[in-house]
Write an enzyme that holds these catalytic residues in place. Structure first.
Site, PDB file in Angstrom:
ATOM      1  N   VAL A  20      24.288  59.248  67.813  1.00  0.00           N
ATOM      2  CA  VAL A  20      23.893  59.227  66.462  1.00  0.00           C
ATOM      3  C   VAL A  20      24.947  58.839  65.435  1.00  0.00           C
ATOM      4  O   VAL A  20      24.865  57.917  64.423  1.00  0.00           O
ATOM      5  CB  VAL A  20      23.267  60.427  65.812  1.00  0.00           C
ATOM      6  CG1 VAL A  20      22.635  60.452  64.404  1.00  0.00           C
ATOM      7  CG2 VAL A  20      22.378  60.953  66.914  1.00  0.00           C
ATOM      8  N   LYS A 102      20.142  71.033  64.448  1.00  0.00           N
ATOM      9  CA  LYS A 102      19.031  72.000  64.384  1.00  0.00           C
ATOM     10  C   LYS A 102      19.587  73.395  64.761  1.00  0.00           C
ATOM     11  O   LYS A 102      19.064  74.227  64.265  1.00  0.00           O
ATOM     12  CB  LYS A 102      18.102  71.255  65.274  1.00  0.00           C
ATOM     13  CG  LYS A 102      18.318  71.032  66.561  1.00  0.00           C
ATOM     14  CD  LYS A 102      18.542  69.311  66.627  1.00  0.00           C
ATOM     15  CE  LYS A 102      19.366  68.931  67.673  1.00  0.00           C
ATOM     16  NZ  LYS A 102      18.545  68.070  68.462  1.00  0.00           N
ATOM     17  N   GLU A 126      17.053  66.215  57.426  1.00  0.00           N
ATOM     18  CA  GLU A 126      15.615  65.671  57.690  1.00  0.00           C
ATOM     19  C   GLU A 126      15.711  65.092  59.198  1.00  0.00           C
ATOM     20  O   GLU A 126      14.784  65.352  60.137  1.00  0.00           O
ATOM     21  CB  GLU A 126      15.424  64.496  56.870  1.00  0.00           C
ATOM     22  CG  GLU A 126      13.896  63.756  57.132  1.00  0.00           C
ATOM     23  CD  GLU A 126      12.826  64.913  57.130  1.00  0.00           C
ATOM     24  OE1 GLU A 126      12.613  65.234  55.736  1.00  0.00           O
ATOM     25  OE2 GLU A 126      12.175  65.187  57.777  1.00  0.00           O
ATOM     26  N   GLU A 187      20.519  66.714  74.725  1.00  0.00           N
ATOM     27  CA  GLU A 187      21.539  67.291  74.070  1.00  0.00           C
ATOM     28  C   GLU A 187      22.763  67.000  75.396  1.00  0.00           C
ATOM     29  O   GLU A 187      22.624  67.245  76.427  1.00  0.00           O
ATOM     30  CB  GLU A 187      21.159  68.701  73.968  1.00  0.00           C
ATOM     31  CG  GLU A 187      20.100  68.963  73.105  1.00  0.00           C
ATOM     32  CD  GLU A 187      20.235  68.497  71.689  1.00  0.00           C
ATOM     33  OE1 GLU A 187      21.583  69.050  70.947  1.00  0.00           O
ATOM     34  OE2 GLU A 187      19.596  67.627  71.209  1.00  0.00           O
ATOM     35  N   ASP A 198      15.772  73.757  72.102  1.00  0.00           N
ATOM     36  CA  ASP A 198      15.819  72.737  71.134  1.00  0.00           C
ATOM     37  C   ASP A 198      14.577  72.743  70.425  1.00  0.00           C
ATOM     38  O   ASP A 198      14.595  72.666  69.048  1.00  0.00           O
ATOM     39  CB  ASP A 198      16.271  71.318  71.632  1.00  0.00           C
ATOM     40  CG  ASP A 198      16.033  70.070  70.638  1.00  0.00           C
ATOM     41  OD1 ASP A 198      17.186  70.397  69.843  1.00  0.00           O
ATOM     42  OD2 ASP A 198      15.294  69.390  70.352  1.00  0.00           O
ATOM     43  N   LYS A 202      13.999  73.683  66.074  1.00  0.00           N
ATOM     44  CA  LYS A 202      13.142  72.652  65.117  1.00  0.00           C
ATOM     45  C   LYS A 202      11.986  73.536  64.594  1.00  0.00           C
ATOM     46  O   LYS A 202      11.768  73.299  63.319  1.00  0.00           O
ATOM     47  CB  LYS A 202      12.664  71.616  65.994  1.00  0.00           C
ATOM     48  CG  LYS A 202      13.786  70.358  66.296  1.00  0.00           C
ATOM     49  CD  LYS A 202      13.533  69.639  67.369  1.00  0.00           C
ATOM     50  CE  LYS A 202      14.846  68.559  67.776  1.00  0.00           C
ATOM     51  NZ  LYS A 202      14.515  67.674  68.778  1.00  0.00           N
ATOM     52  N   GLY A 300      17.438  59.599  69.718  1.00  0.00           N
ATOM     53  CA  GLY A 300      18.100  58.287  69.843  1.00  0.00           C
ATOM     54  C   GLY A 300      18.980  57.713  68.660  1.00  0.00           C
ATOM     55  O   GLY A 300      18.499  58.461  67.659  1.00  0.00           O
TER      56      GLY A 300
END
Ligand code: HSE
Length: 419
Positions: A20, A102, A126, A187, A198, A202, A300
């Protein structure tokens, strides 16, 4: 330094240069109209080859946290404890923070809320839920707690990708997981994906923005896809179901919230049925609008970077979460007092504590596996891991939460089935 101005340059200190981080760097490099630049990147492994000039990198967090010219910290690392230190220090140094972490956010909501208030500094995330789908700001801004009846979502891209590859290409679990890792969806510790951690992180964040319900992910019943058995997939095929890992929250009649992350059989009529690969999908059910469906890539580099960019641009108009449901409404509470229709499969009939079923709809047994479909009180899954032991697997039926009034003849019914 105030950034509440379209003209002020966003001078970014970035933590982490994984899939990312690198995508964000590439987008900002190629798009000068954003008036934002990454001036320092803090990394843990300087020996790794990076696709960016060496002078951009440091291994010392202070090079960013103490640099007064840096007005925004973007935190994209996978170590949530180190991230807590980075985010807390940045906020206390009055730097705006954008994070995709998260685990950090879900596990430390209380202290992060406090820091935002004390230092009056924006903290946006976000990208932490469903990557490219703008679900947090939507829940925060658009839906009134009273009207929000429920959220059902595929919120983890890797598990959805794995389930799709197994069902469409006949890969085994390990092969499908390897692909998810190669694609950069998983992850760095993929157990977080496959064990449902995960997804529950969230869901924890979504509960705060949907209902003002601040809780710790460990208080929410969850599991992943790692316990699924091939007989479960055969059962799904016979019935025309797809198996998905679904995070759910539903407002009950007493106003409390049912919440869990469990694998679920879905029928064709669910919008989530066709959500494939690394895509995520979220159905929001509201009192007046009925169902609304949000769909997009949930993992992604570029899809996640798109949400980070959106947060960066929101900083320009000083956007910050108001935590409206928490501050201006009666925050909701979690409930364990409801009934679920479940399918449980296990190696042998004697392994199932049959007293947990309120009602049995169907059961089957062959020399490989036995399964029972029936209604259980949700509390039987709380602080009790019979359903995670002995190679047992549990899935929710499509209707999930069901109305049910316990009957006196339950004992007799159980005895008939398990005789
Ligand atoms: N591992 C996460 C997923 C990345 O697969 O959804 C995006 O949060």
């Amino acid at each position: 330094m105030s950034i509440q101005n379209q003209q002020t340059k966003l001078n970014i200190g970035l933590f982490g240069f994984g899939v990312v981080g690198e995508s964000l760097y590439k987008v900002l490099q190629s798009n000068s109209s954003l008036n934002a630049q990454i001036s320092k990147v803090c990394i843990k492994h300087p020996e790794k080859k990076r696709n960016a000039p060496a002078e951009l990198f440091t291994t010392n967090p202070e090079d960013i946290l103490k640099d007064e010219s840096i007005n925004v910290v973007v935190e994209l690392i996978d170590d949530s404890e180190a991230a807590l230190h980075i985010v807390s220090t940045a906020l206390s140094n009055k730097k705006a923070v954008v994070s995709a972490n998260k685990k950090l956010i879900a596990e430390h909501q209380g202290s992060l809320l406090e820091l935002q208030q004390i230092y009056n500094t924006p903290f946006l995330y976000e990208s932490a839920c469903c990557a490219s789908i703008p679900v947090i700001r939507n829940l925060e801004e658009y839906y009134d707690n009273d009207l929000l009846q429920g959220i059902n979502g595929i919120v983890n891209g890797s598990t959805n990708y794995i389930l799709t590859r197994i069902s469409e290409d006949g890969l085994d679990f390990a092969q499908a997981l390897k692909l998810a890792q190669d694609e950069g969806f998983a992850e760095s510790n993929p157990a977080l994906d496959v064990e449902g951690k995960d997804a529950v992180n969230k869901l924890t964040i979504l509960l705060t923005h949907a209902y003002g319900l601040v809780t710790h992910p460990e208080t929410i019943v969850h599991t992943g896809i790692h316990k699924l058995h091939e007989e479960d997939a055969i059962y799904a095929k016979e019935k025309g179901y797809e198996i998905k890992l679904v995070a759910q929250a539903k407002k009950l009649e007493d106003g409390k919230i049912a919440a869990f992350v469990l694998p679920q059989f879905l029928k064709k009529d669910s919008q989530l049925y066709n959500v494939r690969n690394e895509y995520n999908g979220v159905i929001i059910e509201s009192g007046l609008a009925d169902k609304q469906f949000f769909y997009g890539k949930g993992a992604g580099g570029f899809p996640t970077a798109s949400a980070v960019l959106s947060d960066l641009s929101a900083l320009r108009y000083d956007y910050r979460y108001e935590y409206k449901k928490l501050r201006y409404q009666q925050p909701a509470e979690l409930s364990n007092d409801f009934y679920l229709r479940v399918y449980v499969s296990f190696d042998a009939l004697f392994q199932v504590p049959h007293e947990i079923f309120e009602h049995i709809d169907e059961w089957s047994s062959n020399n490989r596996r036995c399964s029972v479909v029936g209604i259980i009180h949700f509390s039987k899954l709380v602080n009790n891991d019979w359903w995670k032991q002995n190679n047992t697997s549990l899935l929710v039926l499509p209707e999930a939460i069901v109305p049910y009034t316990p009957k006196k003849s339950v004992q007799k019914e159980r005895e008939l089935v398990f005789a």
